[in-house]
Design a protein around this motif. Structure first.
Motif, PDB file in Angstrom:
ATOM      1  N   ASN A   1      28.668  33.763  48.054  1.00 50.05           N
ATOM      2  CA  ASN A   1      28.544  33.304  46.675  1.00 50.05           C
ATOM      3  C   ASN A   1      29.286  34.256  45.740  1.00 50.05           C
ATOM      4  O   ASN A   1      29.859  35.262  46.178  1.00 50.05           O
ATOM      5  CB  ASN A   1      27.068  33.179  46.286  1.00 50.05           C
ATOM      6  CG  ASN A   1      26.303  34.459  46.559  1.00 50.05           C
ATOM      7  OD1 ASN A   1      26.790  35.555  46.286  1.00 50.05           O
ATOM      8  ND2 ASN A   1      25.104  34.329  47.102  1.00 50.05           N
ATOM      9  N   ALA A   2      29.254  33.942  44.457  1.00 53.65           N
ATOM     10  CA  ALA A   2      29.969  34.748  43.466  1.00 53.65           C
ATOM     11  C   ALA A   2      29.437  36.171  43.395  1.00 53.65           C
ATOM     12  O   ALA A   2      30.208  37.118  43.212  1.00 53.65           O
ATOM     13  CB  ALA A   2      29.879  34.074  42.096  1.00 53.65           C
ATOM     14  N   GLU A   3      28.127  36.344  43.555  1.00 56.25           N
ATOM     15  CA  GLU A   3      27.546  37.684  43.499  1.00 56.25           C
ATOM     16  C   GLU A   3      28.096  38.558  44.628  1.00 56.25           C
ATOM     17  O   GLU A   3      28.445  39.721  44.401  1.00 56.25           O
ATOM     18  CB  GLU A   3      26.018  37.628  43.581  1.00 56.25           C
ATOM     19  CG  GLU A   3      25.343  37.077  42.340  1.00 56.25           C
ATOM     20  CD  GLU A   3      25.414  35.546  42.209  1.00 56.25           C
ATOM     21  OE1 GLU A   3      25.699  34.848  43.219  1.00 56.25           O
ATOM     22  OE2 GLU A   3      25.201  35.050  41.094  1.00 56.25           O
ATOM     23  N   ASP A   4      28.193  37.998  45.830  1.00 58.64           N
ATOM     24  CA  ASP A   4      28.762  38.742  46.964  1.00 58.64           C
ATOM     25  C   ASP A   4      30.212  39.108  46.676  1.00 58.64           C
ATOM     26  O   ASP A   4      30.654  40.227  46.977  1.00 58.64           O
ATOM     27  CB  ASP A   4      28.710  37.906  48.248  1.00 58.64           C
ATOM     28  CG  ASP A   4      27.306  37.693  48.777  1.00 58.64           C
ATOM     29  OD1 ASP A   4      26.374  38.392  48.328  1.00 58.64           O
ATOM     30  OD2 ASP A   4      27.139  36.810  49.649  1.00 58.64           O
ATOM     31  N   LEU A   5      30.962  38.184  46.126  1.00 58.43           N
ATOM     32  CA  LEU A   5      32.372  38.423  45.824  1.00 58.43           C
ATOM     33  C   LEU A   5      32.512  39.533  44.785  1.00 58.43           C
ATOM     34  O   LEU A   5      33.350  40.425  44.918  1.00 58.43           O
ATOM     35  CB  LEU A   5      33.017  37.131  45.315  1.00 58.43           C
ATOM     36  CG  LEU A   5      34.534  37.107  45.185  1.00 58.43           C
ATOM     37  CD1 LEU A   5      35.217  37.349  46.534  1.00 58.43           C
ATOM     38  CD2 LEU A   5      34.992  35.785  44.591  1.00 58.43           C
TER      39      LEU A   5
ATOM     40  N   MET B   1      32.891  39.972  36.933  1.00 55.13           N
ATOM     41  CA  MET B   1      34.063  39.393  37.593  1.00 55.13           C
ATOM     42  C   MET B   1      35.233  39.281  36.622  1.00 55.13           C
ATOM     43  O   MET B   1      36.379  39.546  36.995  1.00 55.13           O
ATOM     44  CB  MET B   1      33.710  38.026  38.196  1.00 55.13           C
ATOM     45  CG  MET B   1      32.732  38.133  39.359  1.00 55.13           C
ATOM     46  SD  MET B   1      32.183  36.537  39.971  1.00 55.13           S
ATOM     47  CE  MET B   1      33.634  36.041  40.924  1.00 55.13           C
ATOM     48  N   TRP B   2      34.962  38.902  35.374  1.00 53.33           N
ATOM     49  CA  TRP B   2      36.027  38.820  34.374  1.00 53.33           C
ATOM     50  C   TRP B   2      36.642  40.188  34.132  1.00 53.33           C
ATOM     51  O   TRP B   2      37.870  40.324  34.070  1.00 53.33           O
ATOM     52  CB  TRP B   2      35.519  38.224  33.062  1.00 53.33           C
ATOM     53  CG  TRP B   2      36.559  38.334  31.990  1.00 53.33           C
ATOM     54  CD1 TRP B   2      36.530  39.137  30.894  1.00 53.33           C
ATOM     55  CD2 TRP B   2      37.819  37.668  31.955  1.00 53.33           C
ATOM     56  NE1 TRP B   2      37.688  38.997  30.165  1.00 53.33           N
ATOM     57  CE2 TRP B   2      38.504  38.102  30.793  1.00 53.33           C
ATOM     58  CE3 TRP B   2      38.450  36.744  32.786  1.00 53.33           C
ATOM     59  CZ2 TRP B   2      39.768  37.637  30.449  1.00 53.33           C
ATOM     60  CZ3 TRP B   2      39.718  36.280  32.438  1.00 53.33           C
ATOM     61  CH2 TRP B   2      40.354  36.725  31.287  1.00 53.33           C
ATOM     62  N   ASP B   3      35.818  41.211  33.985  1.00 54.31           N
ATOM     63  CA  ASP B   3      36.333  42.567  33.777  1.00 54.31           C
ATOM     64  C   ASP B   3      37.261  42.974  34.915  1.00 54.31           C
ATOM     65  O   ASP B   3      38.331  43.532  34.696  1.00 54.31           O
ATOM     66  CB  ASP B   3      35.187  43.573  33.659  1.00 54.31           C
ATOM     67  CG  ASP B   3      34.416  43.439  32.358  1.00 54.31           C
ATOM     68  OD1 ASP B   3      34.943  42.815  31.399  1.00 54.31           O
ATOM     69  OD2 ASP B   3      33.266  43.933  32.301  1.00 54.31           O
ATOM     70  N   TYR B   4      36.846  42.664  36.141  1.00 57.50           N
ATOM     71  CA  TYR B   4      37.682  42.963  37.310  1.00 57.50           C
ATOM     72  C   TYR B   4      39.015  42.223  37.214  1.00 57.50           C
ATOM     73  O   TYR B   4      40.082  42.819  37.360  1.00 57.50           O
ATOM     74  CB  TYR B   4      36.938  42.572  38.594  1.00 57.50           C
ATOM     75  CG  TYR B   4      37.839  42.489  39.799  1.00 57.50           C
ATOM     76  CD1 TYR B   4      38.161  43.629  40.531  1.00 57.50           C
ATOM     77  CD2 TYR B   4      38.387  41.276  40.202  1.00 57.50           C
ATOM     78  CE1 TYR B   4      39.002  43.559  41.626  1.00 57.50           C
ATOM     79  CE2 TYR B   4      39.223  41.190  41.294  1.00 57.50           C
ATOM     80  CZ  TYR B   4      39.536  42.328  41.997  1.00 57.50           C
ATOM     81  OH  TYR B   4      40.381  42.257  43.081  1.00 57.50           O
ATOM     82  N   MET B   5      38.959  40.908  36.972  1.00 61.36           N
ATOM     83  CA  MET B   5      40.182  40.092  36.957  1.00 61.36           C
ATOM     84  C   MET B   5      41.113  40.489  35.814  1.00 61.36           C
ATOM     85  O   MET B   5      42.338  40.542  35.981  1.00 61.36           O
ATOM     86  CB  MET B   5      39.835  38.599  36.839  1.00 61.36           C
ATOM     87  CG  MET B   5      39.223  38.026  38.096  1.00 61.36           C
ATOM     88  SD  MET B   5      39.001  36.233  38.025  1.00 61.36           S
ATOM     89  CE  MET B   5      37.482  36.106  37.098  1.00 61.36           C
ATOM     90  N   GLU B   6      40.534  40.803  34.664  1.00 64.51           N
ATOM     91  CA  GLU B   6      41.343  41.120  33.483  1.00 64.51           C
ATOM     92  C   GLU B   6      42.183  42.386  33.677  1.00 64.51           C
ATOM     93  O   GLU B   6      43.318  42.464  33.211  1.00 64.51           O
ATOM     94  CB  GLU B   6      40.431  41.280  32.270  1.00 64.51           C
ATOM     95  CG  GLU B   6      41.175  41.449  30.973  1.00 64.51           C
ATOM     96  CD  GLU B   6      40.257  41.522  29.769  1.00 64.51           C
ATOM     97  OE1 GLU B   6      40.744  41.213  28.664  1.00 64.51           O
ATOM     98  OE2 GLU B   6      39.069  41.887  29.912  1.00 64.51           O
TER      99      GLU B   6
ATOM    100  N   ILE C   1      26.849  35.497  31.413  1.00 62.34           N
ATOM    101  CA  ILE C   1      26.126  35.843  32.638  1.00 62.34           C
ATOM    102  C   ILE C   1      26.713  37.128  33.213  1.00 62.34           C
ATOM    103  O   ILE C   1      27.934  37.247  33.395  1.00 62.34           O
ATOM    104  CB  ILE C   1      26.205  34.684  33.664  1.00 62.34           C
ATOM    105  CG1 ILE C   1      25.547  33.441  33.060  1.00 62.34           C
ATOM    106  CG2 ILE C   1      25.566  35.073  34.990  1.00 62.34           C
ATOM    107  CD1 ILE C   1      25.792  32.169  33.830  1.00 62.34           C
ATOM    108  N   LYS C   2      25.853  38.084  33.487  1.00 64.10           N
ATOM    109  CA  LYS C   2      26.272  39.435  33.885  1.00 64.10           C
ATOM    110  C   LYS C   2      27.266  39.439  35.069  1.00 64.10           C
ATOM    111  O   LYS C   2      28.286  40.116  35.024  1.00 64.10           O
ATOM    112  CB  LYS C   2      25.037  40.270  34.209  1.00 64.10           C
ATOM    113  CG  LYS C   2      25.275  41.755  34.180  1.00 64.10           C
ATOM    114  CD  LYS C   2      23.937  42.481  34.231  1.00 64.10           C
ATOM    115  CE  LYS C   2      24.084  43.920  33.850  1.00 64.10           C
ATOM    116  NZ  LYS C   2      24.062  44.186  32.427  1.00 64.10           N
ATOM    117  N   THR C   3      26.969  38.689  36.124  1.00 62.34           N
ATOM    118  CA  THR C   3      27.859  38.655  37.299  1.00 62.34           C
ATOM    119  C   THR C   3      29.238  38.151  36.918  1.00 62.34           C
ATOM    120  O   THR C   3      30.254  38.718  37.326  1.00 62.34           O
ATOM    121  CB  THR C   3      27.272  37.756  38.406  1.00 62.34           C
ATOM    122  OG1 THR C   3      26.027  38.305  38.831  1.00 62.34           O
ATOM    123  CG2 THR C   3      28.206  37.656  39.594  1.00 62.34           C
TER     124      THR C   3
END
Length: 142
Positions: free
Chosen positions: A14-18, A49-54, A43-45
């Motif tokens: 799921n997204a949390e694992d990713l 993920m956005w911070d990572y991608m950005e 949503i925190k997760t």
């Protein structure tokens, strides 16, 4: 949901694992609605993920769906994409798989001018197609 190569070793479900792992890069279509979803999420997760991608270099955003699928096939990349397109791609390439469920849900609509005589007939026709299973049949076909 997101697209990965079927032979993926890391147990991501799921997204949390990713979001928790560091081995597999992940991204979206640049400028698309999935990118906007992550950018604007509360949503925190998904914010993580956005911070990572950005800030990820080289960029994890792709110009088009074909580029995203090619990156997935090369390995160590998960492509977050619209569920309709994801279903289409996975059904046509047995080397790809969908991981996780929908991150959010969106519907489609048909707009008519305010007060249009077509609003009710269109709504009734769509409901009838749903009840008869025609919409599902067309979805399965295409």
């Amino acid at each position: 949901a997101f697209l990965t190569v079927d032979k993926m070793i890391t147990p991501i479900e799921n997204a949390e694992d990713l979001a928790r792992q560091k081995e597999i890069a992940y991204g979206t279509l640049s400028g698309g609605s999935t990118m906007t979803f992550f950018r604007d999420s509360k949503i925190k997760t998904y914010q993580k993920m956005w911070d990572y991608m950005e800030y990820k270099k080289p960029s994890v955003f792709v110009k088009n769906y074909d580029e995203g699928v090619k990156r997935v096939k090369k390995g160590n990349y998960a492509f977050l994409m619209e569920s309709t397109m994801l279903d289409y791609v996975v059904q046509r390439d047995c080397n790809l798989t969908q991981i996780g469920g929908l991150l959010d849900s969106k519907g489609y609509g048909i707009a008519t001018p305010k007060g249009s005589k077509w609003r009710d007939p269109l709504s009734l026709a769509i409901l009838e197609l749903q009840e008869k299973g025609t919409i599902q049949m067309l979805y399965n076909k295409w």
